[in-house]
Write an enzyme that holds these catalytic residues in place. Sequence first.
Site, PDB file in Angstrom:
ATOM      1  N   TYR A 289       0.846  -1.206   0.000  1.00 32.20           N
ATOM      2  CA  TYR A 289       0.000   0.000   0.000  1.00 32.20           C
ATOM      3  C   TYR A 289       0.882   1.258   0.000  1.00 32.20           C
ATOM      4  O   TYR A 289       0.646   2.188  -0.778  1.00 32.20           O
ATOM      5  CB  TYR A 289      -0.916  -0.029   1.218  1.00 32.20           C
ATOM      6  CG  TYR A 289      -1.976   1.053   1.206  1.00 32.20           C
ATOM      7  CD1 TYR A 289      -3.116   0.916   0.427  1.00 32.20           C
ATOM      8  CD2 TYR A 289      -1.842   2.206   1.968  1.00 32.20           C
ATOM      9  CE1 TYR A 289      -4.102   1.899   0.402  1.00 32.20           C
ATOM     10  CE2 TYR A 289      -2.814   3.196   1.958  1.00 32.20           C
ATOM     11  CZ  TYR A 289      -3.940   3.039   1.166  1.00 32.20           C
ATOM     12  OH  TYR A 289      -4.908   4.025   1.141  1.00 32.20           O
TER      13      TYR A 289
ATOM     14  N   ALA B  28       4.003   1.556  -0.972  1.00 31.73           N
ATOM     15  CA  ALA B  28       4.693   1.678  -2.268  1.00 31.73           C
ATOM     16  C   ALA B  28       3.731   2.234  -3.321  1.00 31.73           C
ATOM     17  O   ALA B  28       4.078   3.120  -4.106  1.00 31.73           O
ATOM     18  CB  ALA B  28       5.224   0.313  -2.703  1.00 31.73           C
TER      19      ALA B  28
ATOM     20  N   LYS C 219       1.016   4.049  -2.970  1.00 25.47           N
ATOM     21  CA  LYS C 219       0.576   5.438  -2.772  1.00 25.47           C
ATOM     22  C   LYS C 219       1.717   6.430  -3.028  1.00 25.47           C
ATOM     23  O   LYS C 219       1.483   7.561  -3.449  1.00 25.47           O
ATOM     24  CB  LYS C 219      -0.026   5.605  -1.377  1.00 25.47           C
ATOM     25  CG  LYS C 219      -1.335   4.814  -1.194  1.00 25.47           C
ATOM     26  CD  LYS C 219      -2.411   5.238  -2.186  1.00 25.47           C
ATOM     27  CE  LYS C 219      -3.700   4.466  -2.063  1.00 25.47           C
ATOM     28  NZ  LYS C 219      -4.744   4.893  -3.003  1.00 25.47           N
TER      29      LYS C 219
HETATM   30  N1  LIG Z   1     -10.191   5.205   3.870  1.00 29.05           N
HETATM   31  C1  LIG Z   1      -9.049   5.796   4.172  1.00 29.05           C
HETATM   32  O1  LIG Z   1      -8.711   6.002   5.333  1.00 29.05           O
HETATM   33  C2  LIG Z   1      -8.124   6.234   3.064  1.00 29.05           C
HETATM   34  C3  LIG Z   1      -6.990   6.995   3.410  1.00 29.05           C
HETATM   35  C4  LIG Z   1      -6.133   7.386   2.397  1.00 29.05           C
HETATM   36  C5  LIG Z   1      -6.393   7.043   1.088  1.00 29.05           C
HETATM   37  N2  LIG Z   1      -7.497   6.301   0.803  1.00 29.05           N
HETATM   38  C6  LIG Z   1      -7.712   5.955  -0.595  1.00 29.05           C
HETATM   39  O2  LIG Z   1      -8.968   6.454  -1.017  1.00 29.05           O
HETATM   40  C7  LIG Z   1      -9.496   5.603  -2.037  1.00 29.05           C
HETATM   41  C8  LIG Z   1     -10.918   5.196  -1.672  1.00 29.05           C
HETATM   42  O3  LIG Z   1     -10.869   4.518  -0.418  1.00 29.05           O
HETATM   43  P1  LIG Z   1     -12.166   4.159   0.418  1.00 29.05           P
HETATM   44  O4  LIG Z   1     -11.858   4.414   1.844  1.00 29.05           O
HETATM   45  O5  LIG Z   1     -13.355   4.776  -0.180  1.00 29.05           O
HETATM   46  O6  LIG Z   1     -12.139   2.577   0.218  1.00 29.05           O
HETATM   47  P2  LIG Z   1     -13.369   1.586  -0.068  1.00 29.05           P
HETATM   48  O7  LIG Z   1     -12.805   0.226   0.116  1.00 29.05           O
HETATM   49  O8  LIG Z   1     -14.550   1.996   0.731  1.00 29.05           O
HETATM   50  O9  LIG Z   1     -13.683   1.862  -1.619  1.00 29.05           O
HETATM   51  C9  LIG Z   1     -12.853   1.420  -2.658  1.00 29.05           C
HETATM   52  C10 LIG Z   1     -13.731   1.247  -3.887  1.00 29.05           C
HETATM   53  O10 LIG Z   1     -12.883   0.839  -4.981  1.00 29.05           O
HETATM   54  C11 LIG Z   1     -13.533  -0.222  -5.673  1.00 29.05           C
HETATM   55  N3  LIG Z   1     -12.528  -1.060  -6.334  1.00 29.05           N
HETATM   56  C12 LIG Z   1     -11.632  -1.881  -5.746  1.00 29.05           C
HETATM   57  N4  LIG Z   1     -10.924  -2.524  -6.677  1.00 29.05           N
HETATM   58  C13 LIG Z   1     -11.380  -2.103  -7.882  1.00 29.05           C
HETATM   59  C14 LIG Z   1     -11.044  -2.415  -9.216  1.00 29.05           C
HETATM   60  N5  LIG Z   1     -10.089  -3.321  -9.512  1.00 29.05           N
HETATM   61  N6  LIG Z   1     -11.726  -1.794 -10.208  1.00 29.05           N
HETATM   62  C15 LIG Z   1     -12.708  -0.898  -9.930  1.00 29.05           C
HETATM   63  N7  LIG Z   1     -13.062  -0.560  -8.678  1.00 29.05           N
HETATM   64  C16 LIG Z   1     -12.407  -1.164  -7.657  1.00 29.05           C
HETATM   65  C17 LIG Z   1     -14.289  -0.992  -4.591  1.00 29.05           C
HETATM   66  O11 LIG Z   1     -15.346  -1.781  -5.152  1.00 29.05           O
HETATM   67  C18 LIG Z   1     -14.783   0.145  -3.712  1.00 29.05           C
HETATM   68  O12 LIG Z   1     -16.049   0.619  -4.118  1.00 29.05           O
HETATM   69  C19 LIG Z   1      -8.530   4.423  -2.160  1.00 29.05           C
HETATM   70  O13 LIG Z   1      -7.631   4.670  -3.219  1.00 29.05           O
HETATM   71  C20 LIG Z   1      -7.803   4.466  -0.836  1.00 29.05           C
HETATM   72  O14 LIG Z   1      -6.523   3.865  -0.907  1.00 29.05           O
HETATM   73  C21 LIG Z   1      -8.375   5.894   1.744  1.00 29.05           C
END
Ligand SMILES: NC(=O)c1ccc[n+]([C@@H]2O[C@H](COP(=O)([O-])OP(=O)(O)OC[C@H]3O[C@@H](n4cnc5c(N)ncnc54)[C@H](O)[C@@H]3O)[C@@H](O)[C@H]2O)c1
Length: 249
Positions: free
Chosen positions: A152, A154, A156
């Site tokens: 993760y 790497a 990001k």
């Molecule tokens: N939640 C946090 O604390 C946080 C912090 C920093 C960054 N992020 C980043 O924000 C983004 C969204 O995170 P989130 O918290 O909403 O996570 P989440 O797991 O709630 O949502 C991720 C979404 O991506 C979709 N997805 C996964 N693999 C996929 C693929 N191969 N093709 C198409 N869609 C796909 C899933 O179905 C899901 O709807 C991510 O990139 C995550 O790394 C989240």
Amino acid sequence: MSIAGRNVVITGATGDIGLAVTSRLLAQGAHVFAVDLNSETLEKLRHDSSGNGVLETHVADVTDAAQVREYANRAYSLWGPIDGFVNNAGIQTPVRPIVEFPEDDFDRVIAVNVRGVFLGMKYVLPHMRDGGSVVNMSSALGVVGGAGIVAYVASKHAIIGMTKTAALEQGSRGIRVNAAAPGPIAGKMTFKLAEEVFAGTSKSFAETVPLGRHGTPEDVAGLVMYLLSDDSSYATGTTHAVDGGFTTA
Ligand SMILES: NC(=O)c1ccc[n+]([C@@H]2O[C@H](COP(=O)([O-])OP(=O)(O)OC[C@H]3O[C@@H](n4cnc5c(N)ncnc54)[C@H](O)[C@@H]3O)[C@@H](O)[C@H]2O)c1
């Protein structure tokens, strides 16, 4: 920051952050092309959505070049040039130190978080209007390390490098490319990670940030709206933290 009538593509649209961004865009009257792997949650989004905007949903796996090309082409053929692209889909894995980290998990995270973001830009950028805006979803873990989550971290960090590269390449078209870097956001991803990292304790990530709370998906949506809008018209190639101060120390 008027976004009404603009054509915005978002991946990972039905996750915690994706839903908050999609709702905000629809409330402000945007045309939202919502992409996700999960057809059931897309169906639910179609059912639940409200606002002045227009919603179109599309099932695609962001790791598959043909499917990415297809969603980009479809969004363009529906509404014409794309004004905004939120390259947001991402995954996390179980927590293991590097010496025990499964190669399959590493490859899976890189496929979604790095290849997916690369393919998204590769196929959406040619359909974007000059002057458009791309927001790549990195993380606070794109600027600092995180024990047990090498893939993760790497991935990001890689998103920030790709963001800078795309900003250099697209500047002449006036297309801005920025990264958002959320800290621990209240939602599935953070709570699942916390279960492992803080197993057997009552600690949570809220205690690891100066502001003393989890962020909300709406906190992230606020930043994304700013980066999509003309209010950020002189920002490109940058990484914007929305992390409660997590990366300050
Ligand atoms: N939640 C946090 O604390 C946080 C912090 C920093 C960054 N992020 C980043 O924000 C983004 C969204 O995170 P989130 O918290 O909403 O996570 P989440 O797991 O709630 O949502 C991720 C979404 O991506 C979709 N997805 C996964 N693999 C996929 C693929 N191969 N093709 C198409 N869609 C796909 C899933 O179905 C899901 O709807 C991510 O990139 C995550 O790394 C989240």
